[in-house]
Scaffold this active site. Sequence first.
Site, mmCIF file in Angstrom:
data_model
loop_
_atom_site.group_PDB
_atom_site.id
_atom_site.type_symbol
_atom_site.label_atom_id
_atom_site.label_comp_id
_atom_site.label_asym_id
_atom_site.label_seq_id
_atom_site.Cartn_x
_atom_site.Cartn_y
_atom_site.Cartn_z
ATOM 1 N N SER A 60 0.817 -1.208 0.000
ATOM 2 C CA SER A 60 0.000 0.000 0.000
ATOM 3 C C SER A 60 0.863 1.274 0.000
ATOM 4 O O SER A 60 0.405 2.326 -0.459
ATOM 5 C CB SER A 60 -1.098 -0.068 1.046
ATOM 6 N N GLU A 124 -16.123 15.167 1.873
ATOM 7 C CA GLU A 124 -17.276 15.053 0.970
ATOM 8 C C GLU A 124 -18.057 13.749 1.238
ATOM 9 O O GLU A 124 -19.279 13.702 1.183
ATOM 10 C CB GLU A 124 -16.757 15.111 -0.476
ATOM 11 N N GLU A 150 1.121 9.288 11.951
ATOM 12 C CA GLU A 150 -0.194 9.910 11.772
ATOM 13 C C GLU A 150 -1.115 9.446 12.895
ATOM 14 O O GLU A 150 -1.286 8.242 13.107
ATOM 15 C CB GLU A 150 -0.809 9.536 10.420
ATOM 16 N N GLU A 165 -17.862 2.110 6.065
ATOM 17 C CA GLU A 165 -17.791 2.828 4.795
ATOM 18 C C GLU A 165 -16.578 2.355 3.999
ATOM 19 O O GLU A 165 -16.643 2.156 2.790
ATOM 20 C CB GLU A 165 -17.728 4.340 5.069
HETATM 21 P P1 GTP Z 1 -4.555 9.971 1.610
HETATM 22 O O1 GTP Z 1 -6.038 10.269 1.507
HETATM 23 O O2 GTP Z 1 -4.302 8.838 2.551
HETATM 24 O O3 GTP Z 1 -3.873 9.861 0.316
HETATM 25 O O4 GTP Z 1 -3.797 11.165 2.281
HETATM 26 P P2 GTP Z 1 -4.299 12.596 2.728
HETATM 27 O O5 GTP Z 1 -3.098 13.407 2.923
HETATM 28 O O6 GTP Z 1 -5.372 13.097 1.851
HETATM 29 O O7 GTP Z 1 -4.837 12.250 4.148
HETATM 30 P P3 GTP Z 1 -6.274 12.445 4.774
HETATM 31 O O8 GTP Z 1 -6.131 13.407 5.877
HETATM 32 O O9 GTP Z 1 -7.278 12.700 3.725
HETATM 33 O O10 GTP Z 1 -6.600 11.048 5.467
HETATM 34 C C1 GTP Z 1 -6.123 9.834 5.094
HETATM 35 C C2 GTP Z 1 -6.708 8.743 5.987
HETATM 36 O O11 GTP Z 1 -7.934 9.134 6.609
HETATM 37 C C3 GTP Z 1 -7.050 7.517 5.192
HETATM 38 O O12 GTP Z 1 -5.953 6.647 5.130
HETATM 39 C C4 GTP Z 1 -8.230 6.926 5.977
HETATM 40 O O13 GTP Z 1 -7.756 6.193 7.089
HETATM 41 C C5 GTP Z 1 -8.931 8.137 6.503
HETATM 42 N N1 GTP Z 1 -9.977 8.649 5.588
HETATM 43 C C6 GTP Z 1 -9.940 9.790 4.882
HETATM 44 N N2 GTP Z 1 -11.061 9.969 4.182
HETATM 45 C C7 GTP Z 1 -11.854 8.900 4.443
HETATM 46 C C8 GTP Z 1 -13.186 8.507 4.003
HETATM 47 O O14 GTP Z 1 -13.860 9.175 3.229
HETATM 48 N N3 GTP Z 1 -13.648 7.317 4.504
HETATM 49 C C9 GTP Z 1 -12.948 6.549 5.377
HETATM 50 N N4 GTP Z 1 -13.505 5.410 5.806
HETATM 51 N N5 GTP Z 1 -11.706 6.898 5.800
HETATM 52 C C10 GTP Z 1 -11.164 8.059 5.341
#
Ligand code: GTP
Length: 213
Positions: A60, A124, A150, A165
């Site tokens: 991953s 969203e 994190e 979800e």
């Molecule tokens: P990535 O989305 O991981 O590429 O990185 P980012 O920098 O955008 O981080 P973000 O703060 O958006 O959060 C990443 C992590 O939050 C994910 O690996 C999930 O564990 C969680 N997460 C974010 N959005 C969602 C969502 O819509 N649904 C679920 N179930 N988990 C989410």
Amino acid sequence: MEELNGGYETVDSWKTIMFLYNAALKEVGTKLEILNDEFQYVHQYNPIEHIKTRIKTAESIVHKLRRYGHESSIENMVKYVNDIAGVRLICSFTSDIYRLAEMIGKQSDLKVISIKDYIKSPKESGYKSYHMLVAVPIFLSDSVVDTKVEIQIRTIAMDFWASLEHKIYYKFEGHAPTHISKELKECAEMISALDEKMLSLNNEILGFTQDVQ
Ligand code: GTP
Ligand code: MG
């Protein structure tokens, strides 16, 4: 984030990197357990219901780098993948989330790199959680390496929604039909209403127990 990469100059192998992330996860996990124990000792109350830790799999990590448009290299993964070491704090009430975030922010040996408050501004999808990216110094025999972890903080209800979800989206490989996304978002709103109700009930109960004491 430049200073975080400097320490890795002498670190060249995957094994060493994974050793650092594992060490960082242990450090942060223990630190949070101690904070929780201290809180219990002082206030007779546990803000944390439970703690989950995980290390991202090689598969991953590569997948994420590809998604971001970067080549798979140790340097890129250290620089761009912020959630190789992840800690999830599950608590009872929304108020616990901010209490924990504040406690974490005050730890002098943790550097808070960034904060994403998806409770004040949900995604969203309806996703809610409080994300903190921190760096913890790992003391090796001849150097100190700042390592990123994190931290996701959420209530039991938010965790319930996010887990289900995630499973549903996984089944659709990220392309769920519109009505499913819409209904999941509605579920997220129900979850938020539940969290608010539980918090106000708890506040009422706390007020009541304080009155009788
Ligand atoms: P990535 O989305 O991981 O590429 O990185 P980012 O920098 O955008 O981080 P973000 O703060 O958006 O959060 C990443 C992590 O939050 C994910 O690996 C999930 O564990 C969680 N997460 C974010 N959005 C969602 C969502 O819509 N649904 C679920 N179930 N988990 C989410
Ligand atoms: Mg994202």
